[in-house]
Design an enzyme around this catalytic site. Structure first.
Site, short mmCIF file in Angstrom:
data_model
loop_
_atom_site.label_atom_id
_atom_site.label_comp_id
_atom_site.label_asym_id
_atom_site.label_seq_id
_atom_site.Cartn_x
_atom_site.Cartn_y
_atom_site.Cartn_z
N LYS A 20 -13.21 2.97 0.79
CA LYS A 20 -12.92 2.87 2.23
C LYS A 20 -14.20 3.23 2.97
CE LYS A 20 -8.87 4.65 3.48
NZ LYS A 20 -7.76 5.65 3.47
N ARG A 78 0.84 -1.20 0.00
CA ARG A 78 0.00 0.00 0.00
C ARG A 78 0.87 1.25 0.00
NH1 ARG A 78 -2.10 2.77 4.84
NH2 ARG A 78 -3.84 4.13 4.28
N ARG A 99 -8.76 18.90 9.00
CA ARG A 99 -7.69 19.06 9.99
C ARG A 99 -7.68 20.46 10.59
NH1 ARG A 99 -4.21 14.84 9.69
NH2 ARG A 99 -4.56 13.50 7.90
N THR A 127 -6.55 -1.09 9.98
CA THR A 127 -6.29 -0.12 11.05
C THR A 127 -6.08 -0.73 12.44
OG1 THR A 127 -7.80 1.36 9.87
CG2 THR A 127 -6.85 2.18 11.90
#
Ligand code: G6P
Ligand code: MG
Length: 483
Positions: free
Chosen positions: A221, A34, A75, A282
């Site tokens: 995802k 990945r 963010r 994860t």
């Protein structure tokens, strides 16, 4: 011979950049590398990809490359002193107008102005993957005023999520669009789209991929609360994708950890139902960032995903930035193989009451039924153009290995993600038709997978080059003269 069926995806990064380390990871069983487009330059990604392909070829391994788009992660901006420490009960503000590099104990800038519009009083905001939590107490046109409910450190550029999801940021940013072109140029095998809300986001990514001339299969995802809000939303997203990832980091933050295990099982089940591959990701081996051994809880987590029948388990920081990338891949491989001994992973109760939609699907699933019920069968040979037929086969639980025979580089790499599927480079169209069965079985004899007296299933179509054309299943007796 015993194969590991569950595949390993490992994220590459500073910890796994050197040719020596990469070679060891490949030999330890890395199936999909990945490349995380949130970090690193195009040149770095290209160099990594080139190295993976060279080293895999050197050892006769097939490793797929997966690019992961950064997506619209929201963010905070920066602090004057890099980080602050917040306590429960503190008040804190997010401001659209505050200078981007001048956050302090009371306020910090945000790079996504719509956050203020999307949030209202009473909302819960989670910062830094939920390490710091706040509640919105007041909202003005350019500011959210919050009260800290769980304190902790907060530093530059940490991510913000809202509990329950629903932030409106579109899935593809300008950077993502540039990276879709980069992925096409690099001929990546898979491309993961971050934070897709629905099928339309995946369709847009697909159009941009096509325009860029890319062939990568698209991975959705699953990491927004609205993507798992109901079956309709989830299934719509799955159907619009070629594969899905249970992206537990952001998903866990948005829906809460208590819901996560159930949702993981549901996503895996639904992905298989729609003939899509699925990656569980994860924090699977999080403690191995600093330790050479996983915790019992991590062992259990990986094994649980294997029992859920995920195609692949994934390493993130463990392999990208950890101290023990090789040990992490080795531990995953070991745990997967251990869990695969459990009888639940070998026998299928799948689709017993269902009808099939296509001829090739009928052959693929009939083959799995035969393979699971005729103990003499030691392997399945699946002639394939695109990898679609072995993908359908591998939706069914089994302990019989599936060998995808294909002349195409893309397909040889792509099937590396599918559970229980191994690559065999093979060009049936270049052979006299009466030789195909014998030469196909010879490949398995050469590899020591079968011996005289074993049985093997072979699937193909009437033409040797037609995608979707599979209409034949043969059961071959190894050692007999095959035609
Ligand atoms: C190979 C076989 C064909 C078959 C095809 C299926 O080319 O020789 O007979 O029709 O694979 O490919 P698919 O991409 O549908 O798995
Ligand atoms: Mg994420």
């Amino acid at each position: 011979m015993s194969f590991r069926r569950t595949k390993i995806v490992a994220t590459l990064g500073p910890a796994s950049n050197s040719p020596e380390m990469l070679e060891q990871l490949i030999l330890a069983g890395l199936n999909v590398a990945r490349l995380n487009f949130s970090h690193g330059s195009p040149e770095e990604h290209k160099a990594r990809a080139r190295l993976v392909r060279e080293l895999a070829a050197k050892h006769g391994r097939f490793v797929a490359l997966l690019g992961d788009l950064q997506g619209p992660k929201i963010r905070i901006a920066k602090f004057v002193n890099k980080r602050i420490e917040l306590k429960e009960g503190d008040s804190f503000r997010f401001s659209v107008t505050h200078p981007r590099d001048a956050g302090n104990q009371d306020v910090v800038g945000i790079d996504y102005p719509d956050l203020v519009k999307d949030c209202s009083v009473g909302d819960e905001l989670l910062l830094d993957d939920g390490r710091v939590v706040m509640r919105v107490e007041a909202a003005t046109a350019d500011e959210l005023q919050c009260r800290v409910t769980i304190g902790g450190p907060l530093s530059d550029h940490k991510g913000i999520n809202r509990r329950g999801g629903g932030l409106t940021a579109p899935a593809l940013t300008a950077k993502d669009k540039a990276d879709i072109k980069l992925a096409a140029e690099m001929e990546l095998d898979y491309l993961a789209v971050s934070f897709p809300r629905d099928a339309a986001d995946m369709e847009l990514a697909r159009r941009l991929r096509d325009e860029a001339g890319g062939k990568a299969w698209l991975v959705a995802k699953i990491e927004r609360a609205e993507a798992v809000a109901d079956d309709e939303a989830l299934d719509g997203l799955i159907r619009a994708s070629d594969a899905v990832m249970v992206a537990r980091g952001d998903l866990g933050v948005e829906i809460g950890d208590a819901e996560l295990v159930g949702i993981q099982k549901k996503i895996i089940l639904h992905a298989r139902r729609y003939n899509k591959a699925v990656i569980t990701a994860t924090q699977m081996m999080e403690s191995m960032i600093h330790n050479p051994m996983p915790t019992r809880a991590e062992v259990s987590d990986v094994a649980n995903a294997v029992l859920d029948y995920t195609d692949a388990v994934m390493l993130s920081a463990e392999s990208a930035a950890g101290e023990y990338p090789l040990e992490a891949v080795q531990a995953m491989a070991r745990i997967c193989q251990g869990a695969e001994k459990h009888p639940d992973t070998r026998r299928s109760h799948h689709r017993l009451g269902q009808t099939f939609g296509r001829c090739d699907e009928s052959i693929a699933l009939a083959s799995m039924y035969a393979a699971n019920h005729f103990p003499g069968i030691k392997a399945i040979i699946c002639l394939t153009e695109s990898g679609y037929t072995p993908l359908i086969m591998s939706r069914i639980r089994s302990s019989v290995p599936i060998f995808a025979y294909s002349p195409h580089r893309e397909t040889q790499a792509r099937v590396a993600l599918f559970r229980g599927v191994e690559t065999v480079p093979f060009d049936a169209a270049a052979l006299p038709p009466e030789k195909v069965s014998q030469m196909a079985v010879d490949e398995l004899l050469k590899r020591g997978v079968v011996t005289k007296g074993d049985w093997v299933i072979l699937t193909k179509g009437d033409s040797y080059t037609t995608q979707g054309g599979t209409n034949t299943m043969k059961i071959l007796h190894v050692g007999d003269l095959l035609v």
